[in-house]
Scaffold this motif. Structure first.
Motif, short mmCIF file in Angstrom:
data_model
loop_
_atom_site.label_atom_id
_atom_site.label_comp_id
_atom_site.label_asym_id
_atom_site.label_seq_id
_atom_site.Cartn_x
_atom_site.Cartn_y
_atom_site.Cartn_z
N ARG A 15 0.86 -1.18 0.00
CA ARG A 15 0.00 0.00 0.00
C ARG A 15 0.90 1.23 0.00
O ARG A 15 1.88 1.29 0.70
N ALA A 16 0.53 2.18 -0.82
CA ALA A 16 1.30 3.42 -0.89
C ALA A 16 0.96 4.30 0.31
O ALA A 16 -0.12 4.20 0.88
N SER A 17 1.88 5.15 0.70
CA SER A 17 1.61 6.18 1.69
C SER A 17 1.24 7.45 0.93
O SER A 17 1.87 7.79 -0.06
N ASP A 32 -0.36 19.34 3.81
CA ASP A 32 0.05 19.80 5.14
C ASP A 32 1.07 18.87 5.78
O ASP A 32 1.46 19.05 6.93
N GLY A 33 1.49 17.84 5.04
CA GLY A 33 2.48 16.90 5.55
C GLY A 33 1.90 15.69 6.25
O GLY A 33 2.62 14.78 6.63
N ALA A 34 0.57 15.66 6.42
CA ALA A 34 -0.07 14.52 7.07
C ALA A 34 0.08 13.27 6.19
O ALA A 34 -0.08 13.34 4.97
N VAL A 35 0.40 12.16 6.82
CA VAL A 35 0.61 10.90 6.11
C VAL A 35 -0.52 9.94 6.46
O VAL A 35 -0.84 9.74 7.63
#
Length: 123
Positions: A51-53, A58-61
Motif C-alpha cells: 500500500r502506498a503512503s 500539510d504533511g499529514a501521512v
C-alpha cells in the motif's frame, strides 16, 4: 524529444504461472537492454506490492491508495523518443516482454527541470 511514462498496474502480471517468471524476466530485460542500446532508456523499475503512503499538502501521512483508487502502478519505464508512435512501439515491446498491457503517457516538459537532468548520451 519527449519523455514518456510506460506503466502497468499492480496485479497485471498475476496471470503469470510461477514457472514462467524466469522467462518473463529474461524477455523483459532484453527489451530494457535494447532500449538502453537505442539510447531511449531513462529509467524504469518494478514496484513492490504494498500500500502506498499518501502525503497531504500539510504533511499529514495516511495509508493509501485512496479508497476510490482501484489500481496502483506495479512497474514503469521512462523513455525519451521523438514521437508518440515511437513510444507506443516501445510499449508494445514491453507489453510482450512483461506479458501485460502497458499504459503510455507523455511527461510534461519543464525547462528548469530539464536543465537539472544529467546529460544523456547521443542516440
Amino acid at each position: 524529444m519527449s519523455r514518456y511514462l510506460i506503466s502497468f498496474n499492480d496485479g497485471a502480471m498475476d496471470h503469470i504461472a510461477d514457472g514462467d517468471w524466469d522467462d518473463v524476466a529474461t524477455s523483459s530485460q532484453a527489451v530494457f537492454r535494447e532500449a538502453v542500446d537505442a539510447g531511449v532508456w531513462v529509467y524504469g523499475a518494478g514496484l513492490e506490492r504494498q500500500r502506498a503512503s499518501v502525503v497531504d499538502t500539510d504533511g499529514a501521512v495516511t495509508d493509501g491508495p485512496y479508497p476510490e483508487t482501484k489500481e496502483v502502478i506495479g512497474g514503469f519505464a521512462v523513455i525519451e523518443v521523438d514521437t508518440r508512435e515511437e513510444a507506443l512501439a516501445w510499449a508494445a515491446k514491453l507489453a510482450a516482454g512483461c506479458r501485460c498491457a502497458q499504459e503510455v503517457r507523455v511527461l510534461m516538459a519543464d525547462a528548469e527541470q530539464e536543465a537539472l537532468y544529467s546529460p544523456r548520451p547521443a542516440r
